[in-house]
Design a protein around this motif. Structure first.
Motif, mmCIF file in Angstrom:
data_model
loop_
_atom_site.group_PDB
_atom_site.id
_atom_site.type_symbol
_atom_site.label_atom_id
_atom_site.label_comp_id
_atom_site.label_asym_id
_atom_site.label_seq_id
_atom_site.Cartn_x
_atom_site.Cartn_y
_atom_site.Cartn_z
ATOM 1 N N PRO A 111 11.799 13.184 -1.130
ATOM 2 C CA PRO A 111 11.335 12.111 -0.243
ATOM 3 C C PRO A 111 9.853 11.826 -0.445
ATOM 4 C CG PRO A 111 11.686 14.124 1.001
ATOM 5 C CD PRO A 111 12.210 14.375 -0.374
ATOM 6 N N ILE A 112 9.454 10.625 -0.080
ATOM 7 C CA ILE A 112 8.056 10.211 -0.185
ATOM 8 C C ILE A 112 7.501 10.042 1.225
ATOM 9 C CG2 ILE A 112 6.482 8.414 -0.970
ATOM 10 C CD1 ILE A 112 8.464 7.802 -3.211
ATOM 11 N N HIS A 113 6.501 10.823 1.566
ATOM 12 C CA HIS A 113 5.892 10.759 2.888
ATOM 13 C C HIS A 113 4.666 9.841 2.826
ATOM 14 C CE1 HIS A 113 8.404 14.025 4.465
ATOM 15 N NE2 HIS A 113 8.237 14.600 3.284
ATOM 16 N N LEU A 114 4.728 8.772 3.574
ATOM 17 C CA LEU A 114 3.604 7.834 3.612
ATOM 18 C C LEU A 114 2.561 8.308 4.616
ATOM 19 C CD1 LEU A 114 5.524 4.422 3.529
ATOM 20 C CD2 LEU A 114 4.539 5.689 1.612
ATOM 21 N N PRO A 115 1.339 7.817 4.505
ATOM 22 C CA PRO A 115 0.313 8.204 5.478
ATOM 23 C C PRO A 115 0.722 7.840 6.906
ATOM 24 C CG PRO A 115 -0.680 7.096 3.596
ATOM 25 C CD PRO A 115 0.800 6.941 3.442
ATOM 26 N N ARG A 116 0.221 8.574 7.855
ATOM 27 C CA ARG A 116 0.480 8.306 9.270
ATOM 28 C C ARG A 116 0.009 6.895 9.634
ATOM 29 N NH1 ARG A 116 -2.024 12.464 13.596
ATOM 30 N NH2 ARG A 116 -0.609 13.821 12.387
ATOM 31 N N LEU A 117 0.869 6.165 10.355
ATOM 32 C CA LEU A 117 0.513 4.809 10.772
ATOM 33 C C LEU A 117 0.209 4.806 12.260
ATOM 34 C CD1 LEU A 117 0.155 1.795 10.442
ATOM 35 C CD2 LEU A 117 2.641 1.521 10.514
ATOM 36 N N VAL A 118 -1.069 4.617 12.595
ATOM 37 C CA VAL A 118 -1.519 4.532 13.979
ATOM 38 C C VAL A 118 -1.755 3.059 14.298
ATOM 39 C CG1 VAL A 118 -3.241 5.248 15.667
ATOM 40 C CG2 VAL A 118 -2.609 6.786 13.795
ATOM 41 N N PRO A 134 6.621 -3.673 17.552
ATOM 42 C CA PRO A 134 6.680 -4.524 18.744
ATOM 43 C C PRO A 134 5.717 -4.077 19.830
ATOM 44 C CG PRO A 134 8.512 -2.990 18.734
ATOM 45 C CD PRO A 134 7.798 -2.794 17.433
ATOM 46 N N TYR A 135 5.384 -5.020 20.721
ATOM 47 C CA TYR A 135 4.556 -4.776 21.908
ATOM 48 C C TYR A 135 3.130 -4.365 21.570
ATOM 49 C CZ TYR A 135 9.241 -4.660 23.849
ATOM 50 O OH TYR A 135 10.537 -4.962 24.163
ATOM 51 N N THR A 136 2.778 -4.326 20.310
ATOM 52 C CA THR A 136 1.417 -3.952 19.928
ATOM 53 C C THR A 136 0.733 -5.060 19.138
ATOM 54 O OG1 THR A 136 2.072 -2.983 17.806
ATOM 55 C CG2 THR A 136 2.148 -1.547 19.737
ATOM 56 N N ASP A 137 1.524 -6.128 18.787
ATOM 57 C CA ASP A 137 1.019 -7.191 17.929
ATOM 58 C C ASP A 137 0.455 -6.622 16.641
ATOM 59 O OD1 ASP A 137 1.770 -9.327 19.429
ATOM 60 O OD2 ASP A 137 -0.124 -9.487 20.520
ATOM 61 N N ASN A 138 1.099 -5.539 16.156
ATOM 62 C CA ASN A 138 0.609 -4.884 14.955
ATOM 63 C C ASN A 138 1.598 -5.066 13.822
ATOM 64 O OD1 ASN A 138 0.381 -2.538 12.966
ATOM 65 N ND2 ASN A 138 -1.469 -2.247 14.182
ATOM 66 N N VAL A 139 1.122 -5.599 12.712
ATOM 67 C CA VAL A 139 1.870 -5.640 11.465
ATOM 68 C C VAL A 139 0.968 -5.036 10.396
ATOM 69 C CG1 VAL A 139 3.000 -7.084 9.744
ATOM 70 C CG2 VAL A 139 3.161 -7.691 12.160
ATOM 71 N N SER A 140 1.456 -4.004 9.740
ATOM 72 C CA SER A 140 0.654 -3.326 8.727
ATOM 73 C C SER A 140 1.481 -3.154 7.462
ATOM 74 C CB SER A 140 0.190 -1.949 9.231
ATOM 75 O OG SER A 140 -0.663 -2.076 10.354
ATOM 76 N N TYR A 141 0.801 -3.051 6.335
ATOM 77 C CA TYR A 141 1.497 -2.879 5.070
ATOM 78 C C TYR A 141 0.749 -1.873 4.202
ATOM 79 C CZ TYR A 141 -2.106 -5.950 3.082
ATOM 80 O OH TYR A 141 -3.301 -6.495 2.694
ATOM 81 N N ILE A 142 1.476 -1.319 3.255
ATOM 82 C CA ILE A 142 0.890 -0.396 2.292
ATOM 83 C C ILE A 142 1.476 -0.733 0.932
ATOM 84 C CG2 ILE A 142 2.649 1.402 2.649
ATOM 85 C CD1 ILE A 142 0.416 3.482 2.304
ATOM 86 N N LYS A 143 0.649 -0.756 -0.096
ATOM 87 C CA LYS A 143 1.102 -1.105 -1.436
ATOM 88 C C LYS A 143 0.850 0.068 -2.373
ATOM 89 C CE LYS A 143 0.515 -4.409 -5.237
ATOM 90 N NZ LYS A 143 -0.229 -5.580 -5.752
ATOM 91 N N GLY A 144 1.938 0.661 -2.857
ATOM 92 C CA GLY A 144 1.858 1.722 -3.841
ATOM 93 C C GLY A 144 1.518 3.084 -3.262
ATOM 94 N N LEU A 145 1.754 4.094 -4.084
ATOM 95 C CA LEU A 145 1.384 5.456 -3.706
ATOM 96 C C LEU A 145 -0.135 5.611 -3.715
ATOM 97 C CD1 LEU A 145 4.033 7.400 -5.838
ATOM 98 C CD2 LEU A 145 4.118 6.918 -3.378
ATOM 99 N N ASN A 146 -0.581 6.670 -3.069
ATOM 100 C CA ASN A 146 -2.022 6.959 -3.017
ATOM 101 C C ASN A 146 -2.804 5.790 -2.436
ATOM 102 O OD1 ASN A 146 -1.553 9.477 -4.382
ATOM 103 N ND2 ASN A 146 -1.462 8.334 -6.301
ATOM 104 N N SER A 147 -2.201 5.121 -1.469
ATOM 105 C CA SER A 147 -2.849 3.993 -0.822
ATOM 106 C C SER A 147 -2.933 4.251 0.672
ATOM 107 C CB SER A 147 -2.064 2.713 -1.110
ATOM 108 O OG SER A 147 -2.739 1.573 -0.605
#
Length: 428
Positions: free
Chosen positions: A143-150, A185-198
Motif C-alpha cells: 500500500p501507498i500511505h499519503l501524507p496526513r491531510l489536515v 464536506p462542511y469544510t469547503d476544503n478541496v485538496s490535491y496531491i500529485k505524485g509520490l514524495n509530494s
C-alpha cells in the motif's frame, strides 16, 4: 452390447468438439475468468480458446467490464465482487483491505490499474484524514500511505457524509504524475496531491465541489453552489491557475447531485442526478431522504469569445493561486447542450471516479445508452430492509432497472457499494 460400445455412447469425446460449436459456447461466457476456466479443461480446449480470442478480439483493449465492490457478508474488513454481466456475487473471491467501520473506500477509473482509496477519519484535537492507496487485486504490491491531510477548517470535526476522494493514474506506472483529489464536506476544503514524495495543496476555489475528474494535469470539478451558484471549474495543476464558469441556474434547480464524466470521444459531460422523495417499504415518505428519479446530461464546451466584454481587469488571487472568472473573463465562456442520447456509451457514477465505457467493447454484458449508478448518499439511516438507491437508467425510455436489489441498508453503516475495474493483462 459390449462394455466398450457402452463407454463410447455414454462418454463422448468432449475434447474433440467441433471448433464452430466451441465458438458458440464461448460466445455465451460473459466474463474472462470463465474463458480461463474453459481453456484449462484440456489441451484441445485451450488451443481452441486461444484461436477464438485471437479471432474475436473480445478483450483486445485488455479491459474488464466494471464491477461492483460490496461489503462481505462474512467480514466487514473484506469486500466482494458483484458481476453486472452475470448478476451475481463472486462469494468465493474476497478482497482483504486495511479497513474498518470508521473508514471509507472509493473506486478509481479505468487507467488506475485496480487501485482503491481507503480513507480513515481520525478524530483528534485537530481531526485529519489518513489516506492510503491499496490494490487488493495485486497482493504483491504494498500500500501507498499519503501524507496526513489536515483540512484546516474552523470546524473541529470531519464527517463521511459527502466525502469523496478520487485517484487518476496508476501510482506504480506513473509515480510522478498520478493525482489524488479529496473533496471534504462542511469544510469547503478541496485538496490535491500529485505524485509520490509530494504534499497536499489546498485548492481554495474548489469549495462546494461534488465531483471531479482529471485530464492531463488539469482538474475539472463541478460545485453545488453555497450561495455562489453552481459552477464548473478547471485547475491547471502545473500553473496553479483556476478557470471558473457559472452554470445557468434554471437548468439545475431540481434537488440532486452533479457528476462530471469524460466521454469516449473526450467530451466533458455534466450529469445531473434528479432526486425526489420516495415511499419506504411501509408506504411512508422519508422526510429528508431523496431517491433517484431520472438523469439529465449536458455536454459542456468551453468556447473563446471573438470580442472581449466588460469584466474584471485582472484575475483574482487566493493563497497564491490565480483565478480567471470564465464568464467574466472577457475571453471565454462555457456552452451547455443537452444530450438526449449517448449511443453506445455507458456511464458509471457513484462513490467512485465517474467514467464511461463503450458497450460494444463488452458484447451482451451491459446496456448501451445508459447510466449505471450506485447509492453514494450516507446522510440518512433507513430501515434495514430498505433497498439501496442504485440502478440502471435508460436514456431512451427513461426507465430505471434495479441493480443488485438483494443489497439493503442493513450494510449501509459498513460500506456503500462502489464501482471498480479490476486489472487485466489479457487472455494469452
Amino acid at each position: 452390447m459390449s462394455n466398450k460400445k457402452l463407454c463410447h455412447i455414454d462418454c463422448p469425446d468432449w475434447a474433440s468438439l467441433h471448433g464452430a460449436l466451441v465458438y458458440l459456447l464461448l460466445d455465451k461466457l460473459l466474463e474472462p475468468i470463465d474463458h480461463v476456466r474453459f481453456a484449462a479443461v484440456c489441451k484441445e480446449w485451450g488451443a481452441v480458446s486461444e484461436d477464438y480470442n485471437e479471432a474475436k478480439h473480445r478483450w483486445c483493449k485488455k479491459r474488464l467490464l466494471p464491477m461492483l465492490l460490496i461489503s462481505s457478508a462474512e467480514s466487514e474488513e473484506k469486500l466482494e465482487l458483484y458481476s453486472i454481466a452475470e448478476r451475481k456475487v463472486y462469494s468465493n473471491i474476497e478482497l482483504a483491505l486495511p479497513y474498518r467501520k470508521s473508514m471509507r473506500c472509493f473506486g478509481s477509473n479505468h487507467d488506475s490499474g485496480g487501485w482503491l482509496i481507503v480513507v480513515d477519519i481520525v478524530e483528534a484535537e485537530s481531526p485529519y484524514l489518513d489516506i492510503t492507496l491499496v490494490n487488493p487485486f495485486r497482493k504483491e504490491v504494498p500500500p501507498i500511505h499519503l501524507p496526513r491531510l489536515v483540512p484546516g477548517s474552523p470546524f473541529n470535526y470531519l464527517s463521511e457524509q459527502g466525502l469523496k476522494v478520487i485517484l487518476s493514474g496508476d501510482p506504480t506506472l506513473n509515480p510522478d504524475s498520478f493525482v489524488v483529489l479529496a473533496i471534504i464536506p462542511y469544510t469547503d476544503n478541496v485538496s490535491y496531491i500529485k505524485g509520490l514524495n509530494s504534499v497536499w495543496v489546498f485548492w481554495g476555489y474548489g469549495f462546494g465541489s461534488t465531483d471531479a475528474i482529471v485530464n492531463k494535469s488539469k482538474i475539472y470539478s463541478v460545485s453545488r453552489g453555497h450561495g455562489f451558484g453552481r459552477r464548473i471549474l478547471f485547475l491547471d495543476v502545473d500553473q496553479a491557475k483556476t478557470n471558473m464558469f457559472y452554470l445557468p441556474e434554471p437548468l439545475f434547480r431540481s434537488p440532486g447531485k452533479l457528476y462530471l464524466v469524460e466521454s469516449a470521444q473526450g467530451d466533458l459531460l455534466l450529469v445531473q442526478r434528479v432526486m425526489e422523495p420516495k415511499k419506504n417499504v411501509n408506504g411512508l415518505h422519508h422526510n429528508k431522504e431523496l431517491w433517484t428519479s431520472s438523469f439529465v446530461i449536458h455536454k459542456a464546451t468551453f468556447i473563446k469569445r471573438d470580442e472581449k466584454v466588460d469584466g474584471p481587469c485582472s484575475p483574482l488571487r487566493l493563497r497564491g493561486c490565480s483565478l480567471i472568472l470564465g464568464d467574466g473573463d472577457r475571453s471565454a465562456a462555457v456552452q451547455l447542450n443537452q444530450v438526449e442520447s449517448i449511443g453506445d456509451e455507458v456511464l458509471f457514477v457513484g462513490n467512485n471516479y465517474s467514467f464511461s465505457v463503450l458497450a460494444s467493447d463488452y458484447p451482451g454484458t451491459c446496456q448501451p445508452n445508459s447510466i449505471y449508478y450506485t447509492d453514494d448518499s450516507m446522510e440518512i439511516e433507513l430501515d434495514g430492509d430498505a433497498p439501496y438507491d442504485m440502478g440502471i437508467f435508460n436514456l431512451a425510455d427513461k426507465s430505471i432497472t434495479p441493480l443488485c436489489s438483494s443489497l439493503n441498508h442493513s450494510k449501509r453503516i459498513i460500506q456503500p457499494p462502489f464501482w471498480t475495474i479490476p486489472p487485466f493483462s489479457g487472455l494469452w
